[in-house]
Write a protein that holds these residues in place. Structure first.
Motif, PDB file in Angstrom:
ATOM      1  N   GLN A 153       0.842  -1.191   0.000  1.00 59.80           N
ATOM      2  CA  GLN A 153       0.000   0.000   0.000  1.00 59.80           C
ATOM      3  C   GLN A 153       0.878   1.241   0.000  1.00 59.80           C
ATOM      4  N   ILE A 154       0.697   2.095  -0.998  1.00 59.67           N
ATOM      5  CA  ILE A 154       1.510   3.294  -1.153  1.00 59.67           C
ATOM      6  C   ILE A 154       0.615   4.517  -1.004  1.00 59.67           C
ATOM      7  N   THR A 155       0.995   5.419  -0.102  1.00 57.34           N
ATOM      8  CA  THR A 155       0.301   6.693   0.050  1.00 57.34           C
ATOM      9  C   THR A 155       1.292   7.807  -0.240  1.00 57.34           C
ATOM     10  N   THR A 156       1.059   8.581  -1.284  1.00 57.09           N
ATOM     11  CA  THR A 156       2.007   9.627  -1.669  1.00 57.09           C
ATOM     12  C   THR A 156       1.784  10.923  -0.905  1.00 57.09           C
ATOM     13  N   GLY A 157       0.673  11.003  -0.159  1.00 58.34           N
ATOM     14  CA  GLY A 157       0.398  12.184   0.663  1.00 58.34           C
ATOM     15  C   GLY A 157       0.195  11.763   2.103  1.00 58.34           C
ATOM     16  N   ASN A 158      -0.664  12.469   2.819  1.00 56.97           N
ATOM     17  CA  ASN A 158      -0.966  12.141   4.204  1.00 56.97           C
ATOM     18  C   ASN A 158      -1.872  10.924   4.284  1.00 56.97           C
ATOM     19  N   ASP A 159      -1.777  10.216   5.384  1.00 58.22           N
ATOM     20  CA  ASP A 159      -2.622   9.049   5.632  1.00 58.22           C
ATOM     21  C   ASP A 159      -3.234   9.211   7.020  1.00 58.22           C
ATOM     22  N   ASN A 160      -4.541   9.385   7.086  1.00 56.98           N
ATOM     23  CA  ASN A 160      -5.231   9.621   8.353  1.00 56.98           C
ATOM     24  C   ASN A 160      -6.174   8.466   8.654  1.00 56.98           C
ATOM     25  N   VAL A 161      -6.033   7.880   9.821  1.00 57.87           N
ATOM     26  CA  VAL A 161      -6.862   6.755  10.223  1.00 57.87           C
ATOM     27  C   VAL A 161      -7.551   7.107  11.546  1.00 57.87           C
ATOM     28  N   HIS A 162      -8.869   6.968  11.581  1.00 52.39           N
ATOM     29  CA  HIS A 162      -9.634   7.232  12.801  1.00 52.39           C
ATOM     30  C   HIS A 162     -10.401   5.968  13.167  1.00 52.39           C
ATOM     31  N   ILE A 163     -10.054   5.383  14.305  1.00 47.97           N
ATOM     32  CA  ILE A 163     -10.711   4.170  14.783  1.00 47.97           C
ATOM     33  C   ILE A 163     -11.488   4.523  16.037  1.00 47.97           C
ATOM     34  N   THR A 164     -12.801   4.389  15.997  1.00 49.14           N
ATOM     35  CA  THR A 164     -13.629   4.761  17.153  1.00 49.14           C
ATOM     36  C   THR A 164     -13.731   3.637  18.176  1.00 49.14           C
ATOM     37  N   GLY A 165     -13.289   2.445  17.798  1.00 45.00           N
ATOM     38  CA  GLY A 165     -13.315   1.324  18.729  1.00 45.00           C
ATOM     39  C   GLY A 165     -11.913   0.898  19.105  1.00 45.00           C
TER      40      GLY A 165
END
Length: 266
Positions: free
Chosen positions: A217-229
């Motif tokens: 998995q390649i992300t060329t910009g920002n990578d934001n992950v929000h996990i509510t659990g």
């Protein structure tokens, strides 16, 4: 002598046909196929060989532009497909247009020594869950033909497949790639499956299950992950993390680190 006026687009004779595809390998790569048409061609391969059948143009849907590489520009026909169409040149029957396919069910395979059959003797295929040869995919008929062992470590939920005909729209390719869009009430799913077994399935409640081999998995910009659990990560091998910049970690509660070996901090 044939009245050539009957071949005209205006005022000419409309001639339709039902036939069987015998060759999908268009040397010009234009998406054409060779079709043996009932009433126009003999089933005797000595009378007219497959390679001597006229090429038929395959009609596309209006949802596809079918121009300049835009849209669905290749058909999904295979040798042995039953099709219906018409001849643009009327009774001359040298310029066929395939309008669509015809699925069916039958007790036995055709006689491959005659025409109106797959020269490669591949199709039709027995799907293995019915008494007859059925052209409708068994997944669409309500029979789950996909086997998968769920992962107990991640507590992977089993598939919610419960398709009821005719709600499950299934697309399957010759190699075994499958796309399911299931509208069965209470069992609505979307499943995209590669022939290798890799798949992504969306369950009726919106849960997503993904199973694959190696993943890149390649992300060329920002990578934001929000996990509510809760986030649970289990790794059977090593875990390597390389960060070129700073690392900031914040915990609203305790931080517990347990190691079965040494802990080295530099």
């Amino acid at each position: 002598m044939m009245n050539r006026n009957s071949d005209a687009f205006k005022g000419g004779d409309f001639c339709w046909f039902t036939g069987v595809v015998e060759d999908i390998n268009d040397p010009e790569k234009l998406g054409r196929v060779r079709v043996r048409c009932f009433g126009y061609h003999s089933n005797n391969l000595l009378d007219i060989k497959t390679e001597n059948l006229p090429f038929a143009t395959v009609m596309g849907p209006t949802s596809s532009a079918h121009i300049s590489g835009i849209g669905t520009t290749t058909h999904g026909l295979v040798n042995g497909s039953w099709v219906v169409g018409f001849f643009r040149d009327g009774p001359s029957a040298q310029d066929p247009i395939v309008m669509g396919t015809i699925g069916s069910t039958y007790k036995e395979t055709p006689n491959f020594t005659l025409g109106f059959s797959d020269p490669d003797k591949v199709y039709p295929k027995y799907q293995g869950k019915e008494n007859d040869y059925v052209d409708v995919n068994l997944l669409a008929r309500g029979t789950n033909t996909i086997t998968h062992t769920v992962d107990s470590v991640s507590k992977e939920p089993a598939t919610k497949y419960a398709a009821v005909y005719p709600n499950n729209k299934v697309t399957q390719t010759t190699s075994g790639h499958i796309i399911e869009v299931d509208d069965t009430p209470g069992a609505e799913r979307i499943n995209v499956r590669h022939m290798s077994g890799t798949f992504v399935e969306i369950h009726p409640n919106g849960d997503v299950v993904q199973s694959n081999g190696n993943k890149y998995q390649i992300t060329t910009g920002n990578d934001n992950v929000h996990i509510t659990g809760t986030c649970n990560l289990t790794i059977d091998g090593d875990y390597n993390m390389n960060v070129s910049g700073n690392i900031k970690m914040a915990a609203g509660g305790d931080v517990n680190v347990t190691s079965g070996g040494n802990i080295n901090l530099n």
